[in-house]
Motif scaffolding. Structure first.
Motif, PDB file in Angstrom:
ATOM      1  N   THR A   1     -16.525  -2.513   6.537  1.00 23.99           N
ATOM      2  CA  THR A   1     -15.530  -1.919   5.656  1.00 23.99           C
ATOM      3  C   THR A   1     -15.208  -0.550   6.207  1.00 23.99           C
ATOM      4  N   VAL A   2     -13.926  -0.325   6.482  1.00 25.76           N
ATOM      5  CA  VAL A   2     -13.491   0.937   7.076  1.00 25.76           C
ATOM      6  C   VAL A   2     -12.524   1.621   6.127  1.00 25.76           C
ATOM      7  N   GLU A   3     -12.632   2.934   6.084  1.00 27.89           N
ATOM      8  CA  GLU A   3     -11.718   3.723   5.279  1.00 27.89           C
ATOM      9  C   GLU A   3     -10.742   4.395   6.226  1.00 27.89           C
ATOM     10  N   VAL A   4      -9.446   4.182   5.989  1.00 24.46           N
ATOM     11  CA  VAL A   4      -8.419   4.731   6.862  1.00 24.46           C
ATOM     12  C   VAL A   4      -7.287   5.321   6.042  1.00 24.46           C
ATOM     13  N   LYS A   5      -6.649   6.312   6.625  1.00 25.36           N
ATOM     14  CA  LYS A   5      -5.446   6.889   6.025  1.00 25.36           C
ATOM     15  C   LYS A   5      -4.245   6.236   6.689  1.00 25.36           C
ATOM     16  N   LEU A   6      -3.371   5.666   5.871  1.00 27.39           N
ATOM     17  CA  LEU A   6      -2.176   5.006   6.386  1.00 27.39           C
ATOM     18  C   LEU A   6      -1.106   6.036   6.738  1.00 27.39           C
ATOM     19  N   PRO A   7      -0.197   5.680   7.645  1.00 29.54           N
ATOM     20  CA  PRO A   7       0.884   6.604   8.003  1.00 29.54           C
ATOM     21  C   PRO A   7       1.747   6.963   6.795  1.00 29.54           C
ATOM     22  N   ASN A   8       2.383   8.125   6.860  1.00 32.49           N
ATOM     23  CA  ASN A   8       3.216   8.617   5.763  1.00 32.49           C
ATOM     24  C   ASN A   8       4.561   7.914   5.646  1.00 32.49           C
ATOM     25  N   LYS A   9       4.994   7.260   6.709  1.00 32.59           N
ATOM     26  CA  LYS A   9       6.324   6.654   6.737  1.00 32.59           C
ATOM     27  C   LYS A   9       6.309   5.270   6.072  1.00 32.59           C
TER      28      LYS A   9
ATOM     29  N   THR B   1     -10.693  -9.834  24.581  1.00 28.13           N
ATOM     30  CA  THR B   1     -10.172  -9.297  23.330  1.00 28.13           C
ATOM     31  C   THR B   1      -9.843 -10.401  22.338  1.00 28.13           C
ATOM     32  N   PHE B   2     -10.048 -10.107  21.047  1.00 29.96           N
ATOM     33  CA  PHE B   2      -9.698 -11.006  19.951  1.00 29.96           C
ATOM     34  C   PHE B   2      -8.857 -10.231  18.951  1.00 29.96           C
ATOM     35  N   PHE B   3      -7.952 -10.924  18.287  1.00 25.73           N
ATOM     36  CA  PHE B   3      -6.976 -10.281  17.422  1.00 25.73           C
ATOM     37  C   PHE B   3      -6.931 -10.942  16.051  1.00 25.73           C
ATOM     38  N   GLN B   4      -6.570 -10.145  15.062  1.00 25.49           N
ATOM     39  CA  GLN B   4      -6.322 -10.654  13.720  1.00 25.49           C
ATOM     40  C   GLN B   4      -5.334  -9.709  13.056  1.00 25.49           C
ATOM     41  N   CYS B   5      -4.389 -10.248  12.284  1.00 24.14           N
ATOM     42  CA  CYS B   5      -3.359  -9.427  11.649  1.00 24.14           C
ATOM     43  C   CYS B   5      -3.147  -9.826  10.192  1.00 24.14           C
ATOM     44  N   ALA B   6      -2.689  -8.853   9.420  1.00 24.85           N
ATOM     45  CA  ALA B   6      -2.259  -9.062   8.040  1.00 24.85           C
ATOM     46  C   ALA B   6      -0.939  -8.327   7.860  1.00 24.85           C
ATOM     47  N   ASP B   7       0.009  -8.987   7.254  1.00 21.68           N
ATOM     48  CA  ASP B   7       1.317  -8.388   6.995  1.00 21.68           C
ATOM     49  C   ASP B   7       1.251  -7.635   5.676  1.00 21.68           C
ATOM     50  N   ILE B   8       1.685  -6.379   5.713  1.00 23.46           N
ATOM     51  CA  ILE B   8       1.633  -5.510   4.531  1.00 23.46           C
ATOM     52  C   ILE B   8       2.942  -4.732   4.405  1.00 23.46           C
ATOM     53  N   THR B   9       3.131  -4.143   3.248  1.00 24.50           N
ATOM     54  CA  THR B   9       4.247  -3.231   3.006  1.00 24.50           C
ATOM     55  C   THR B   9       3.675  -1.846   2.759  1.00 24.50           C
ATOM     56  N   LEU B  10       4.284  -0.851   3.392  1.00 22.14           N
ATOM     57  CA  LEU B  10       3.946   0.540   3.091  1.00 22.14           C
ATOM     58  C   LEU B  10       5.069   1.093   2.234  1.00 22.14           C
ATOM     59  N   GLY B  11       4.774   1.325   0.949  1.00 23.11           N
ATOM     60  CA  GLY B  11       5.796   1.792   0.010  1.00 23.11           C
ATOM     61  C   GLY B  11       5.745   3.268  -0.230  1.00 23.11           C
TER      62      GLY B  11
ATOM     63  N   TYR C   1       0.858  -1.175   0.000  1.00 21.40           N
ATOM     64  CA  TYR C   1       0.000   0.000   0.000  1.00 21.40           C
ATOM     65  C   TYR C   1       0.897   1.229   0.000  1.00 21.40           C
ATOM     66  N   LYS C   2       0.413   2.303  -0.583  1.00 16.35           N
ATOM     67  CA  LYS C   2       1.180   3.542  -0.627  1.00 16.35           C
ATOM     68  C   LYS C   2       1.096   4.234   0.731  1.00 16.35           C
ATOM     69  N   ALA C   3       2.263   4.537   1.305  1.00 13.56           N
ATOM     70  CA  ALA C   3       2.301   5.245   2.587  1.00 13.56           C
ATOM     71  C   ALA C   3       1.596   6.594   2.434  1.00 13.56           C
ATOM     72  N   GLY C   4       0.770   6.943   3.410  1.00 16.15           N
ATOM     73  CA  GLY C   4       0.059   8.213   3.407  1.00 16.15           C
ATOM     74  C   GLY C   4      -1.230   8.226   2.608  1.00 16.15           C
TER      75      GLY C   4
ATOM     76  N   ALA D   1       5.075  -3.838   7.756  1.00 17.01           N
ATOM     77  CA  ALA D   1       4.040  -3.286   8.635  1.00 17.01           C
ATOM     78  C   ALA D   1       2.979  -4.360   8.875  1.00 17.01           C
ATOM     79  N   VAL D   2       2.187  -4.140   9.900  1.00 18.25           N
ATOM     80  CA  VAL D   2       1.118  -5.087  10.236  1.00 18.25           C
ATOM     81  C   VAL D   2      -0.174  -4.306  10.410  1.00 18.25           C
ATOM     82  N   LEU D   3      -1.204  -4.719   9.678  1.00 14.33           N
ATOM     83  CA  LEU D   3      -2.546  -4.187   9.892  1.00 14.33           C
ATOM     84  C   LEU D   3      -3.203  -5.128  10.895  1.00 14.33           C
TER      85      LEU D   3
END
Length: 153
Positions: free
Chosen positions: A114-122, A143-153, A59-62, A127-129
């Motif tokens: 479905t949520v719309e979020v702005k990713l960090p600029n860095k 509490t319950f957890f779920q993760c996805a590994d992503i790249t912020l480019g 995903y594109k950072a920012g 990264a992990v969502l």
């Protein structure tokens, strides 16, 4: 017979459930259209003891994106409504940044969000969502957890 009913109820509450659909959660998505599936019952943070995977999505950072998760099993309590957090963090789960918080409602099991979020600029190659389901229900795990590994480019 009463003992069997009580055991089934306890089993149902012992497995809290949230699934991360897009991007694909770590591990599998086996039986995600069945309420209470074990693949969506991760109760240990930050990612249910599932190891990091090679990031499949960049995903594109920012930039702003939409992500989808599922309330696989409903634990809503009207006297103690919980919430979902959508976070971004590193592979260790250190210092998560909350991108969106959604109050839990009486929406049934298998409801998609479905949520719309702005990713960090860095930029970050690892990264992990993370989605957290805080039940705030005294009769359910907290509490319950779920993760996805992503790249912020």
């Amino acid at each position: 017979m009463l003992r069997l009913v009580v055991c089934l109820l306890v089993f149902g509450f012992a497995h809290a459930h949230v699934c991360l659909i897009n991007p694909h959660q770590r591990g599998t998505m086996k039986d995600i259209n069945s309420p209470g599936t074990s693949d969506c019952a991760l109760m240990h943070g930050p990612c249910g003891h599932r190891p990091p995977e090679h990031p499949a999505v960049t995903y594109k950072a920012g930039a702003t994106y939409r992500f989808t998760f599922q309330k696989n099993l409903d634990h809503f309590d009207k006297d103690h409504p919980g919430y979902f957090n959508v976070n971004i963090t590193d592979t260790r789960g250190d210092h998560p940044i909350t991108l969106k918080r959604i109050t839990d409602t009486s929406a049934p099991s298998l409801t998609l969000y479905t949520v719309e979020v702005k990713l960090p600029n860095k930029p970050s190659p690892h990264a992990v969502l993370q989605v957290e389901y805080y039940t705030d229900n005294p009769h359910a795990p907290p509490t319950f957890f779920q993760c996805a590994d992503i790249t912020l480019g």
